[in-house]
Write an enzyme that holds these catalytic residues in place. Structure first.
Site, PDB file in Angstrom:
ATOM      1  N   GLN A 171      -5.392   3.821  -6.681  1.00  6.22           N
ATOM      2  CA  GLN A 171      -6.505   4.158  -5.785  1.00  6.22           C
ATOM      3  C   GLN A 171      -6.756   5.656  -5.963  1.00  6.22           C
ATOM      4  O   GLN A 171      -6.027   6.487  -5.443  1.00  6.22           O
ATOM      5  CB  GLN A 171      -6.150   3.825  -4.333  1.00  6.22           C
ATOM      6  CG  GLN A 171      -7.299   4.036  -3.360  1.00  6.22           C
ATOM      7  CD  GLN A 171      -6.889   3.873  -1.909  1.00  6.22           C
ATOM      8  OE1 GLN A 171      -5.693   3.981  -1.567  1.00  6.22           O
ATOM      9  NE2 GLN A 171      -7.856   3.609  -1.037  1.00  6.22           N
ATOM     10  N   GLY A 184      -9.409   4.520   2.440  1.00  5.86           N
ATOM     11  CA  GLY A 184      -9.116   3.537   3.471  1.00  5.86           C
ATOM     12  C   GLY A 184      -8.304   2.369   2.962  1.00  5.86           C
ATOM     13  O   GLY A 184      -8.185   2.120   1.752  1.00  5.86           O
ATOM     14  N   THR A 185      -7.742   1.621   3.908  1.00  6.08           N
ATOM     15  CA  THR A 185      -6.836   0.527   3.556  1.00  6.08           C
ATOM     16  C   THR A 185      -7.573  -0.650   2.910  1.00  6.08           C
ATOM     17  O   THR A 185      -7.041  -1.305   2.020  1.00  6.08           O
ATOM     18  CB  THR A 185      -6.074   0.052   4.798  1.00  6.08           C
ATOM     19  OG1 THR A 185      -6.999  -0.158   5.882  1.00  6.08           O
ATOM     20  CG2 THR A 185      -5.043   1.091   5.223  1.00  6.08           C
ATOM     21  N   GLY A 188      -4.114  -0.778  17.995  1.00  3.17           N
ATOM     22  CA  GLY A 188      -5.013  -1.918  17.910  1.00  3.17           C
ATOM     23  C   GLY A 188      -4.337  -3.102  18.586  1.00  3.17           C
ATOM     24  O   GLY A 188      -3.222  -3.491  18.226  1.00  3.17           O
ATOM     25  N   LEU A 237       0.840  -1.193   0.000  1.00  2.00           N
ATOM     26  CA  LEU A 237       0.000   0.000   0.000  1.00  2.00           C
ATOM     27  C   LEU A 237       0.880   1.248   0.000  1.00  2.00           C
ATOM     28  O   LEU A 237       1.642   1.478   0.940  1.00  2.00           O
ATOM     29  CB  LEU A 237      -0.918   0.001   1.219  1.00  2.00           C
ATOM     30  CG  LEU A 237      -1.750  -1.279   1.437  1.00  2.00           C
ATOM     31  CD1 LEU A 237      -2.666  -1.113   2.641  1.00  2.00           C
ATOM     32  CD2 LEU A 237      -2.546  -1.630   0.192  1.00  2.00           C
ATOM     33  N   GLY A 280      -1.225   6.796  -0.115  1.00  2.00           N
ATOM     34  CA  GLY A 280      -1.646   7.888   0.749  1.00  2.00           C
ATOM     35  C   GLY A 280      -0.906   9.199   0.498  1.00  2.00           C
ATOM     36  O   GLY A 280       0.171   9.228  -0.109  1.00  2.00           O
ATOM     37  N   HIS A 288      28.166  27.486   5.114  1.00  2.00           N
ATOM     38  CA  HIS A 288      29.121  28.273   5.891  1.00  2.00           C
ATOM     39  C   HIS A 288      28.678  28.394   7.356  1.00  2.00           C
ATOM     40  O   HIS A 288      27.568  28.837   7.637  1.00  2.00           O
ATOM     41  CB  HIS A 288      29.251  29.714   5.345  1.00  2.00           C
ATOM     42  CG  HIS A 288      29.279  29.830   3.867  1.00  2.00           C
ATOM     43  ND1 HIS A 288      30.395  29.550   3.131  1.00  2.00           N
ATOM     44  CD2 HIS A 288      28.330  30.201   2.985  1.00  2.00           C
ATOM     45  CE1 HIS A 288      30.134  29.746   1.853  1.00  2.00           C
ATOM     46  NE2 HIS A 288      28.882  30.139   1.741  1.00  2.00           N
TER      47      HIS A 288
END
Length: 399
Positions: free
Chosen positions: A78, A83-84, A136, A6, A9, A314
């Site tokens: 996409q 969303g994933t 999660g 993926l 994004g 410099h």
């Protein structure tokens, strides 16, 4: 094993570094971030890569071409970052009726962990953390994942979801999930369907890093530059290194780079092709000097990333910072990288000040930013793409 990566994004939490390029193409050591993911997949046994692209996809296509490491690559677009699960669903028509791996193109994985993910039946990559309440969290019984709880106050374990999966072939039919409360189609919902239907094993990754914010890009470079240096403990000097330069520790100087007289480099450090360092410069910490960048007379660079074409010519100091492409520091520009109260430095992410968790962190400069001579940049300051400072100015707020 067919593998979906993926990489579509916008990388909004990484801005301004992603204003004009996709986050997966940000530099990590000697190649783009997503290349580490694809290389790991190839080494683990990927037979085919399906790259899901979207925002500013041309650099990704140009970098990989039609094959990488002998493995064929297919691109799918996409068009809307929804969303994933939507991203994987976009790749669905390219998948054969076989198991498939899904990897995030903006994460770094320890190779042994990826090898274990590819070796067996349905699986989810996991990492043990001290405080799992922001992730999660996996609920596991007898080495089988029975559920995932998002950001629980009372976590069922200290195993968190690392965003890498081996799905059974049937999961191609489970990708059409409803929108979440965030308005996205979440891959974790697909995973819940999978858990309900088949046994899913947790696979310990070891080291893992989700690279979503600028300080995590700095950490990613620290990890991979150190690993690169360890492979050449005595250093590697294919470029031109003056006899009057001092090299300490593992330092890689690529072909076409020049390290001039009076320079001291304390590794691990990576000096890429086309770079000029010195004279009389000091590079230390874990530092990446990107292709064509310049570090000039009496400049000190410590634990930083200078992207391609950046110029600090410099009498300047750059500490714990990220300079985008073609940034130019006027003479005498100094970066502060430490708060007087010793609290972690904060940085603006999507309009909010967020702790970096780092006691020392300097600045983030977008591509083409320029400072006037004798500018002072306070710790945690961001300069947007093309921003400028006036000579002698002290900058304490984002610009």
């Amino acid at each position: 094993m067919q593998t979906v990566v993926l990489a579509a994004g916008q990388g909004t939490r990484m801005r301004p570094l992603t204003d004009e390029r996709p986050k997966p193409m940000l530099p990590v050591a000697n190649r783009p971030l997503v290349s580490h993911t694809v290389d790991g997949a190839v080494a683990a046994g990927a037979s085919r890569i399906v790259l899901v692209v979207g925002y500013e996809s041309d650099p990704i296509r140009e970098y990989f071409g039609e094959t990488h490491g002998g493995v064929p690559i297919t691109y799918v677009t996409q068009h809307e970052q929804a969303g994933t699960a939507d991203a994987v669903r976009t790749a669905g028509p390219e998948l054969d009726a076989e198991p498939f791996v899904v990897l995030n193109g903006d994460a770094l994985f320890e190779q042994d962990g990826l090898d274990r993910l590819y070796d067996g039946g349905p699986a989810i990559a996991s990492v043990r953390v001290d405080d799992p309440t922001h992730y999660g969290v996996l609920d596991v019984e007898e080495d089988v994942v029975t559920g995932i709880v998002e950001k629980p106050a009372d976590p069922p374990s200290n195993l968190i979801n690392a965003g890498a999966y081996l799905f059974p072939s049937e999961a191609r039919d489970w990708l059409d999930v409803p929108q979440s409360e965030r308005g996205e189609h979440e891959l974790t919902d697909v995973l819940e369907r999978t858990i309900d239907r088949v046994d899913v094993r947790p696979v310990a990754l070891g080291r893992w890093l989700d690279v979503g914010r600028p300080w995590e890009l700095l950490e990613a470079n620290e990890w991979r530059i150190e690993a690169l240096a360890e492979s050449s403990p005595g250093g590697s000097f294919e470029g031109s290194v003056s006899d009057d330069a001092t090299i300490v520790g593992p330092v890689v100087v690529e072909a076409g780079a020049t390290v001039r007289e009076g320079v001291t480099i304390e590794g691990p450090a990576l000096i890429r092709s086309g770079v000029t360092v010195g004279p009389n410069a000091y590079v230390r910490g874990t530092t990446l000097i990107g292709e064509g960048a310049r570090v000039g007379h009496a400049v000190e660079v410590k634990n930083s990333v200078l992207m391609s074409g950046a110029s600090v010519n410099h009498l300047s100091y750059v500490g714990d910072s990220i300079l985008g492409r073609d940034v130019n520091f006027g003479a005498g520009t100094v970066v502060a990288n430490l708060r007087h109260d010793d609290e972690p430095v904060q940085l603006t992410v999507k309009g909010e000040r967020v702790s970096t968790g780092r006691r020392k962190f300097g600045v983030v400069l977008g591509d083409g930013a320029k400072t006037g001579i004798d500018s002072n940049l306070n710790a945690g300051v961001t300069l947007s793409t093309g921003a400028t400072t006036r000579p002698g100015e002290t900058v304490t707020r984002d610009r």
